[in-house]
Design a protein around this motif. Structure first.
Motif, mmCIF file in Angstrom:
data_model
loop_
_atom_site.group_PDB
_atom_site.id
_atom_site.type_symbol
_atom_site.label_atom_id
_atom_site.label_comp_id
_atom_site.label_asym_id
_atom_site.label_seq_id
_atom_site.Cartn_x
_atom_site.Cartn_y
_atom_site.Cartn_z
ATOM 1 N N TRP A 69 4.630 -108.750 18.961
ATOM 2 C CA TRP A 69 5.457 -108.500 20.141
ATOM 3 C C TRP A 69 5.353 -109.659 21.124
ATOM 4 C CZ3 TRP A 69 8.974 -104.709 20.773
ATOM 5 C CH2 TRP A 69 9.531 -104.543 22.039
ATOM 6 N N ASP A 70 6.484 -110.074 21.669
ATOM 7 C CA ASP A 70 6.537 -111.135 22.662
ATOM 8 C C ASP A 70 6.049 -110.584 23.999
ATOM 9 O OD1 ASP A 70 7.144 -113.103 24.489
ATOM 10 O OD2 ASP A 70 9.270 -113.253 23.958
ATOM 11 N N THR A 72 6.271 -111.617 26.945
ATOM 12 C CA THR A 72 7.190 -111.766 28.075
ATOM 13 C C THR A 72 8.165 -110.595 28.150
ATOM 14 O OG1 THR A 72 8.797 -113.062 26.792
ATOM 15 C CG2 THR A 72 7.031 -114.278 27.912
ATOM 16 N N ARG A 73 8.224 -109.766 27.097
ATOM 17 C CA ARG A 73 9.110 -108.593 27.099
ATOM 18 C C ARG A 73 8.396 -107.338 27.585
ATOM 19 N NH1 ARG A 73 11.168 -108.261 21.135
ATOM 20 N NH2 ARG A 73 12.375 -106.496 21.979
ATOM 21 N N GLY A 75 7.125 -104.842 30.314
ATOM 22 C CA GLY A 75 7.557 -104.517 31.671
ATOM 23 C C GLY A 75 6.441 -104.026 32.581
ATOM 24 N N GLU A 135 11.292 -102.622 28.141
ATOM 25 C CA GLU A 135 11.241 -102.513 26.681
ATOM 26 C C GLU A 135 9.893 -102.008 26.175
ATOM 27 O OE1 GLU A 135 13.380 -105.733 24.372
ATOM 28 O OE2 GLU A 135 12.953 -106.786 26.254
ATOM 29 N N ARG A 171 6.158 -98.591 23.219
ATOM 30 C CA ARG A 171 7.537 -99.053 23.286
ATOM 31 C C ARG A 171 8.468 -98.038 22.647
ATOM 32 N NH1 ARG A 171 4.448 -100.743 19.373
ATOM 33 N NH2 ARG A 171 5.246 -101.444 17.358
ATOM 34 N N GLU A 177 12.973 -102.689 15.443
ATOM 35 C CA GLU A 177 11.538 -102.531 15.676
ATOM 36 C C GLU A 177 10.862 -101.922 14.455
ATOM 37 O OE1 GLU A 177 7.943 -102.640 16.956
ATOM 38 O OE2 GLU A 177 9.521 -103.351 18.303
#
Length: 345
Positions: A69-70, A72-73, A75, A135, A171, A177
């Protein structure tokens, strides 16, 4: 909290290499033979050099690497803890968000005693439900119970404290996904705030940390509380009532009955037998037909991290087949009890 659809739930722990054994503590006179028998464990992990937030970062790196998982995504970064995080006036949640690369996440610190991890998970669930733009959420916990401020073996009754960090990536399911290690079907809480006095006793409010003797001593206020209340019975009855209610609420939110054959595991907090016998085991006896896990033997109580560490054990054990259900019970002084319903996807 009823979750429709369920949320994907991946979890990792980071356990330090250091160890302190029960045998060593008994030999050194820091633990009685009776207390050792009640704790029912062999050793606890001890961090010799890493702070609690640094352990949380290492656990977070594991779960992010494992899922690809990135960061920066993400929240929300919700960090739960029980004891000192390495600095007196500081936000460990922001440190963790920075170190894992969650540069645009909202970092939040959560303190609810040993239930902090579950409370942080609830904040993450609510964030994903309320904010369509969010996300994923990262939930971390970490505690380091070190001298001189905290004696992990004698600070409390029926508990030995171990050091660890945990991280959970929560998530929404999506078309691109991959399946998570588990699905979070429901998360329930029950509180009886009248018991907050147990961790306060007769101690006056202080102007600075560790003002009452220079070391955390949970036994002193608990002893005073029991003297003022005339014993443990009032708390025992209230605790059993709350644990029963939180278990049934979580199952109802997940659309399950107590005798559903899909429920195959129930994980208890990593506490001594005296504590488990006081409030958890009486509820489970004759209620849920499932294997009861007590995973404390080589860890002790991980402060805010028991729920996450228990979930990781379940996910990695291979004990759940597709569609099987595990219940993870928790609780923390104040008191609030929690129950997470997890499903193998």
């Amino acid at each position: 909290m009823k979750l429709e659809p369920s949320l994907l739930f991946d979890v990792a722990t980071w356990i330090p290499d250091g160890r302190e054994s029960v045998g060593e503590m008994v030999s050194a006179g820091r633990l009685t033979a009776g207390d050792a028998e009640d704790l029912a464990l062999t050793e606890v992990p001890v961090s010799k050099d890493l702070s609690a937030p640094e352990m949380a970062v290492r656990a977070a790196a594991r779960v992010l690497d494992g899922t690809g998982w990135d960061p920066t995504r993400i929240g929300l970064v919700a960090h739960g803890w029980t004891y000192h995080q390495g600095h007196d006036f500081w936000s460990p949640a922001h440190y963790i968000a920075c170190r894992v690369g969650a540069s645009e996440a909202l970092p939040v610190g959560v303190q609810q005693m040993s239930n902090s991890g579950a409370a942080a998970l609830a904040m993450a669930v609510e964030k994903l439900i309320a904010d369509p733009g969010a996300e994923a959420a990262l939930i971390t916990t970490a505690d380091r119970f070190s001298l001189p401020g905290f004696d992990r073996w004698s600070a409390d009754y029926g508990v030995a404290y171990g050091d660890a960090g945990t991280a959970t990536l929560l998530r929404r399911p999506g078309p691109d996904e991959r399946p998570g290690a588990l699905l979070l079907r429901a998360l329930a809480f029950v509180t009886d705030a009248s018991f907050e006095e147990m961790y306060r006793g007769r101690d006056p409010f202080s102007a600075a940390p560790l003002a009452h003797g220079g070391r955390v001593d949970v036994r002193r206020p608990k002893k005073a509380y029991l003297e003022m209340r005339g014993g443990i019975e009032e708390f025992r009855l209230g605790a059993v009532r709350c644990v029963d209610r939180v278990l049934r609420t979580a199952l109802s939110d997940a659309g399950l009955e107590t005798d559903d054959p899909r429920i195959v595991l129930v994980a208890l907090p990593r506490l001594g037998d005296s504590v488990l016998d006081l409030m958890y085991r009486p509820v489970l006896d004759g209620t849920v037909r499932a294997e009861v896990l007590s995973l404390r033997e080589s860890s002790g109580h991980l402060g805010a991290g028991d729920l996450s560490a228990n979930a990781e054990h379940i996910a990695c054990s291979g004990a759940l087949k597709s569609g099987d259900i595990a219940l993870v019970l928790g609780g923390g002084g104040g008191f609030t009890w929690s129950c997470a319903v997890l499903e193998a996807p």
